[in-house]
Design an enzyme around this catalytic site. Sequence first.
Site, PDB file in Angstrom:
ATOM      1  N   PHE A 151       0.812  -1.231   0.000  1.00 53.75           N
ATOM      2  CA  PHE A 151       0.000   0.000   0.000  1.00 53.75           C
ATOM      3  C   PHE A 151       0.840   1.273   0.000  1.00 53.75           C
ATOM      4  O   PHE A 151       0.316   2.364   0.210  1.00 53.75           O
ATOM      5  CB  PHE A 151      -0.940   0.002   1.216  1.00 53.75           C
ATOM      6  CG  PHE A 151      -1.901  -1.156   1.236  1.00 53.75           C
ATOM      7  CD1 PHE A 151      -3.026  -1.154   0.420  1.00 53.75           C
ATOM      8  CD2 PHE A 151      -1.664  -2.263   2.033  1.00 53.75           C
ATOM      9  CE1 PHE A 151      -3.911  -2.234   0.411  1.00 53.75           C
ATOM     10  CE2 PHE A 151      -2.538  -3.344   2.034  1.00 53.75           C
ATOM     11  CZ  PHE A 151      -3.665  -3.336   1.224  1.00 53.75           C
ATOM     12  N   LEU A 152       2.157   1.157  -0.200  1.00 55.57           N
ATOM     13  CA  LEU A 152       2.997   2.376  -0.133  1.00 55.57           C
ATOM     14  C   LEU A 152       2.655   3.334  -1.256  1.00 55.57           C
ATOM     15  O   LEU A 152       2.147   2.934  -2.307  1.00 55.57           O
ATOM     16  CB  LEU A 152       4.491   2.022  -0.164  1.00 55.57           C
ATOM     17  CG  LEU A 152       5.122   1.422  -1.432  1.00 55.57           C
ATOM     18  CD1 LEU A 152       5.392   2.440  -2.517  1.00 55.57           C
ATOM     19  CD2 LEU A 152       6.418   0.731  -1.066  1.00 55.57           C
ATOM     20  N   ARG A 153       2.951   4.604  -0.992  1.00 57.20           N
ATOM     21  CA  ARG A 153       2.825   5.637  -2.031  1.00 57.20           C
ATOM     22  C   ARG A 153       4.216   6.068  -2.432  1.00 57.20           C
ATOM     23  O   ARG A 153       5.119   6.148  -1.581  1.00 57.20           O
ATOM     24  CB  ARG A 153       2.100   6.879  -1.481  1.00 57.20           C
ATOM     25  CG  ARG A 153       0.657   6.689  -1.155  1.00 57.20           C
ATOM     26  CD  ARG A 153       0.158   7.800  -0.264  1.00 57.20           C
ATOM     27  NE  ARG A 153       0.883   7.819   1.005  1.00 57.20           N
ATOM     28  CZ  ARG A 153       0.743   8.757   1.945  1.00 57.20           C
ATOM     29  NH1 ARG A 153      -0.056   9.766   1.754  1.00 57.20           N
ATOM     30  NH2 ARG A 153       1.430   8.688   3.078  1.00 57.20           N
ATOM     31  N   CYS A 186      -0.019   3.165 -11.137  1.00 59.23           N
ATOM     32  CA  CYS A 186      -0.977   2.263 -10.473  1.00 59.23           C
ATOM     33  C   CYS A 186      -2.455   2.585 -10.683  1.00 59.23           C
ATOM     34  O   CYS A 186      -3.182   1.759 -11.213  1.00 59.23           O
ATOM     35  CB  CYS A 186      -0.632   2.159  -8.997  1.00 59.23           C
ATOM     36  SG  CYS A 186       0.932   1.283  -8.802  1.00 59.23           S
TER      37      CYS A 186
HETATM   38  P1  NAD Z   1       8.471  -1.448 -11.450  1.00 57.81           P
HETATM   39  O1  NAD Z   1       8.132  -1.582 -12.887  1.00 57.81           O
HETATM   40  O2  NAD Z   1       9.113  -0.216 -10.942  1.00 57.81           O
HETATM   41  O3  NAD Z   1       9.435  -2.657 -11.031  1.00 57.81           O
HETATM   42  C1  NAD Z   1       9.273  -3.976 -11.436  1.00 57.81           C
HETATM   43  C2  NAD Z   1      10.658  -4.589 -11.617  1.00 57.81           C
HETATM   44  O4  NAD Z   1      10.523  -5.991 -11.866  1.00 57.81           O
HETATM   45  C3  NAD Z   1      11.450  -4.015 -12.803  1.00 57.81           C
HETATM   46  O5  NAD Z   1      12.688  -3.496 -12.355  1.00 57.81           O
HETATM   47  C4  NAD Z   1      11.635  -5.227 -13.732  1.00 57.81           C
HETATM   48  O6  NAD Z   1      12.858  -5.212 -14.435  1.00 57.81           O
HETATM   49  C5  NAD Z   1      11.559  -6.374 -12.749  1.00 57.81           C
HETATM   50  N1  NAD Z   1      11.222  -7.677 -13.331  1.00 57.81           N
HETATM   51  C6  NAD Z   1      10.269  -7.966 -14.250  1.00 57.81           C
HETATM   52  N2  NAD Z   1      10.257  -9.290 -14.493  1.00 57.81           N
HETATM   53  C7  NAD Z   1      11.219  -9.850 -13.712  1.00 57.81           C
HETATM   54  C8  NAD Z   1      11.670 -11.173 -13.511  1.00 57.81           C
HETATM   55  N3  NAD Z   1      11.128 -12.219 -14.147  1.00 57.81           N
HETATM   56  N4  NAD Z   1      12.688 -11.380 -12.643  1.00 57.81           N
HETATM   57  C9  NAD Z   1      13.256 -10.341 -11.983  1.00 57.81           C
HETATM   58  N5  NAD Z   1      12.858  -9.065 -12.131  1.00 57.81           N
HETATM   59  C10 NAD Z   1      11.849  -8.820 -12.985  1.00 57.81           C
HETATM   60  O7  NAD Z   1       7.133  -1.758 -10.655  1.00 57.81           O
HETATM   61  P2  NAD Z   1       6.619  -1.176  -9.256  1.00 57.81           P
HETATM   62  O8  NAD Z   1       6.111   0.200  -9.440  1.00 57.81           O
HETATM   63  O9  NAD Z   1       7.610  -1.457  -8.199  1.00 57.81           O
HETATM   64  O10 NAD Z   1       5.338  -2.114  -9.056  1.00 57.81           O
HETATM   65  C11 NAD Z   1       5.474  -3.495  -8.797  1.00 57.81           C
HETATM   66  C12 NAD Z   1       4.112  -4.030  -8.413  1.00 57.81           C
HETATM   67  O11 NAD Z   1       3.695  -3.438  -7.179  1.00 57.81           O
HETATM   68  C13 NAD Z   1       2.992  -3.722  -9.404  1.00 57.81           C
HETATM   69  O12 NAD Z   1       2.078  -4.792  -9.407  1.00 57.81           O
HETATM   70  C14 NAD Z   1       2.331  -2.485  -8.834  1.00 57.81           C
HETATM   71  O13 NAD Z   1       0.988  -2.364  -9.224  1.00 57.81           O
HETATM   72  C15 NAD Z   1       2.439  -2.758  -7.351  1.00 57.81           C
HETATM   73  N6  NAD Z   1       2.473  -1.566  -6.498  1.00 57.81           N
HETATM   74  C16 NAD Z   1       3.217  -0.479  -6.864  1.00 57.81           C
HETATM   75  C17 NAD Z   1       3.286   0.633  -6.026  1.00 57.81           C
HETATM   76  C18 NAD Z   1       4.055   1.872  -6.404  1.00 57.81           C
HETATM   77  O14 NAD Z   1       3.923   2.871  -5.704  1.00 57.81           O
HETATM   78  N7  NAD Z   1       4.837   1.873  -7.461  1.00 57.81           N
HETATM   79  C19 NAD Z   1       2.614   0.607  -4.784  1.00 57.81           C
HETATM   80  C20 NAD Z   1       1.884  -0.546  -4.441  1.00 57.81           C
HETATM   81  C21 NAD Z   1       1.826  -1.623  -5.300  1.00 57.81           C
HETATM   82  C1  UGA Z   2      -1.296   5.037  -4.825  1.00 59.35           C
HETATM   83  C2  UGA Z   2      -1.952   4.725  -3.470  1.00 59.35           C
HETATM   84  O1  UGA Z   2      -2.124   5.935  -2.743  1.00 59.35           O
HETATM   85  C3  UGA Z   2      -1.096   3.748  -2.664  1.00 59.35           C
HETATM   86  O2  UGA Z   2      -1.742   3.420  -1.447  1.00 59.35           O
HETATM   87  C4  UGA Z   2      -0.888   2.493  -3.499  1.00 59.35           C
HETATM   88  O3  UGA Z   2      -0.043   1.586  -2.825  1.00 59.35           O
HETATM   89  C5  UGA Z   2      -0.254   2.867  -4.826  1.00 59.35           C
HETATM   90  O4  UGA Z   2      -1.087   3.818  -5.519  1.00 59.35           O
HETATM   91  C6  UGA Z   2      -0.113   1.704  -5.744  1.00 59.35           C
HETATM   92  O5  UGA Z   2      -0.834   0.737  -5.655  1.00 59.35           O
HETATM   93  O6  UGA Z   2       0.763   1.841  -6.583  1.00 59.35           O
HETATM   94  P1  UGA Z   2       0.702   6.594  -5.656  1.00 59.35           P
HETATM   95  O7  UGA Z   2       0.272   6.163  -7.022  1.00 59.35           O
HETATM   96  O8  UGA Z   2       2.132   6.565  -5.303  1.00 59.35           O
HETATM   97  O9  UGA Z   2      -0.060   5.683  -4.561  1.00 59.35           O
HETATM   98  O10 UGA Z   2       0.229   8.078  -5.432  1.00 59.35           O
HETATM   99  P2  UGA Z   2      -1.031   8.820  -4.804  1.00 59.35           P
HETATM  100  O11 UGA Z   2      -0.558   9.740  -3.766  1.00 59.35           O
HETATM  101  O12 UGA Z   2      -2.118   7.892  -4.435  1.00 59.35           O
HETATM  102  O13 UGA Z   2      -1.506   9.690  -6.054  1.00 59.35           O
HETATM  103  C7  UGA Z   2      -1.974   9.077  -7.243  1.00 59.35           C
HETATM  104  C8  UGA Z   2      -2.427  10.133  -8.220  1.00 59.35           C
HETATM  105  O14 UGA Z   2      -3.623  10.759  -7.764  1.00 59.35           O
HETATM  106  C9  UGA Z   2      -1.417  11.286  -8.422  1.00 59.35           C
HETATM  107  O15 UGA Z   2      -1.365  11.636  -9.774  1.00 59.35           O
HETATM  108  C10 UGA Z   2      -1.992  12.400  -7.580  1.00 59.35           C
HETATM  109  O16 UGA Z   2      -1.602  13.675  -8.022  1.00 59.35           O
HETATM  110  C11 UGA Z   2      -3.481  12.171  -7.773  1.00 59.35           C
HETATM  111  N1  UGA Z   2      -4.323  12.717  -6.685  1.00 59.35           N
HETATM  112  C12 UGA Z   2      -4.187  12.261  -5.408  1.00 59.35           C
HETATM  113  C13 UGA Z   2      -5.300  13.651  -6.989  1.00 59.35           C
HETATM  114  O17 UGA Z   2      -5.452  14.057  -8.164  1.00 59.35           O
HETATM  115  N2  UGA Z   2      -6.105  14.125  -5.982  1.00 59.35           N
HETATM  116  C14 UGA Z   2      -5.992  13.695  -4.700  1.00 59.35           C
HETATM  117  O18 UGA Z   2      -6.770  14.161  -3.836  1.00 59.35           O
HETATM  118  C15 UGA Z   2      -4.996  12.749  -4.399  1.00 59.35           C
END
Ligand code: NAD
Ligand code: UGA
Length: 453
Positions: A154-156, A281
């Site tokens: 759930f991180l942002r 996301c």
């Molecule tokens: P990202 O694209 O930044 O990172 C994914 C990494 O996985 C890449 O570096 C890629 O090279 C690597 N990868 C792909 N296939 C691989 C394999 N077979 N072996 C080893 N490495 C491999 O993605 P992210 O933003 O960290 O998101 C990862 C997941 O977490 C997604 O499902 C996303 O929806 C979820 N998520 C993301 C966030 C966020 O804030 N970014 C927050 C919560 C959940």
């Molecule tokens: C979001 C969720 O907040 C995280 O809890 C979740 O883990 C993550 O997606 C994920 O699954 O990847 P994130 O995408 O990092 O996190 O950023 P947010 O702060 O949620 O903002 C998302 C988008 O909504 C941004 O473009 C932001 O500018 C926009 N936003 C946010 C609005 O337009 N209005 C708001 O009131 C809040």
Amino acid sequence: MSKSEVTVSVIGAGYVGLTTAVLLAEAGYTTYIIDINQARLQKIKEGRSFFYEDGIDPLIAHAVENKKLIPTDSYDESIPHSQVVFSCVGTPDNPDGSSNLTYVFSAAEQAGKLLKPGAVFVQKSTVPVGTGARVEETFVKLKKNVAYVSNPEFLREGTAISDTLYFDRIVAGGNDKKAVEQVMDLYKTIERHRDKITERAGLKVPEHQKGQYITTNRNSAELIKVTANAFLALKISFANSIAKLSDHTDADVLEVMDAVGADRRIGRAFLNAGRGYGGGCFPKDVSGLIASANEHGVELPIMTAASDVNDSMPGYIAEKAQVALGGSLPGKKVAVLGLAFKAGTSDVRRSPGVHIANLLVKNGAAVSAYDPQANQEAREDLHQKVSLYENWQDAVKDTDAIFITTEWPEFSKVGAKELRKLMDGTVVVDAMNMLDKNSIREAGLTYIGVGRS
Ligand code: NAD
Ligand code: UGA
């Protein structure tokens, strides 16, 4: 088992994987971070991240130096020694909006072949409900006696370290209760070390309440994640819909949402109207949820509407500016301040700022742009005609209009009088509703917010 005996592997060194891995390493676990992207691995070896995230670099440097965080591209080197393996690979969307699970299954298969008996495979990637059951089948086919736990993240971005250390909730679900407990124990160890880690990261302890450890069944855990993101997206699109009504009725959406959000049943968070949500996301998780529901014969028109409202926002805002500029953009110089999809990150995936800059070029404007952290990452997605600048003052010089598209703190300090001097024209489009509209107007500028007529 004591933590010094537990070795962990994290597959995928992205925003989630690297954050998870470095915090496990800082909590004392020997942690392999596995990726196929050599450039990302090289940066970790040098003690830094490939993305901008407050506090992460000092932790990576410390953990790599102590050999607690081990970057590798080798599953053979890492997986057979690991008691717990986290999968944090990307789950982008397919062209039809459904979730692309190629990386999820590829990582599970590669790791599955090497998992030791009794190991725990933890899915942290955001996946459609039902995916875990399919991954478990893969392990059965491989004749592996391992446990599967769904543990969504759930991180942002921008607050990734604090969000993980001072969490609202940790959710874990699976059929093997002992494995679920093992996963929870890892987080409890991180929690015990969090103040020390926060200090090393150079961060402040955020205001927080005691986080919850929530155990569910596997499918509930999967659905909790996408439901949470979908609901937040829904709140934003709802705020944007009311902003459009405010524009027509001389109400100010900020005043409206402050008062509506003061009702504790509703809450003020995620009711900020503006240019809509972007990032790696929300857009793909909303479309993924719609597609996954459809596969089960369930329609989700409420989410389709949220997505449509979001898609409409960049055009809606550009149109308002165009009207203020006399109806057409050719011959007009416009600056876009903010290319990251939100403040605090260099991530430009599905960035509304980039989208708006490209739209303005398409409509004939000469566009300059600036972002404090994302210029480099944005270059690839920006139309080649967009000129990038190293500071906001150079970007806005001699422009007819400026757009603020990311809520970076430095933009809230932009002085109205300085803007008036630097710009040729007078149009200030506050696509984040972050400026003081009265001081902008008092300086002789035309303020255009979203729902703040
Ligand atoms: P990202 O694209 O930044 O990172 C994914 C990494 O996985 C890449 O570096 C890629 O090279 C690597 N990868 C792909 N296939 C691989 C394999 N077979 N072996 C080893 N490495 C491999 O993605 P992210 O933003 O960290 O998101 C990862 C997941 O977490 C997604 O499902 C996303 O929806 C979820 N998520 C993301 C966030 C966020 O804030 N970014 C927050 C919560 C959940
Ligand atoms: C979001 C969720 O907040 C995280 O809890 C979740 O883990 C993550 O997606 C994920 O699954 O990847 P994130 O995408 O990092 O996190 O950023 P947010 O702060 O949620 O903002 C998302 C988008 O909504 C941004 O473009 C932001 O500018 C926009 N936003 C946010 C609005 O337009 N209005 C708001 O009131 C809040």
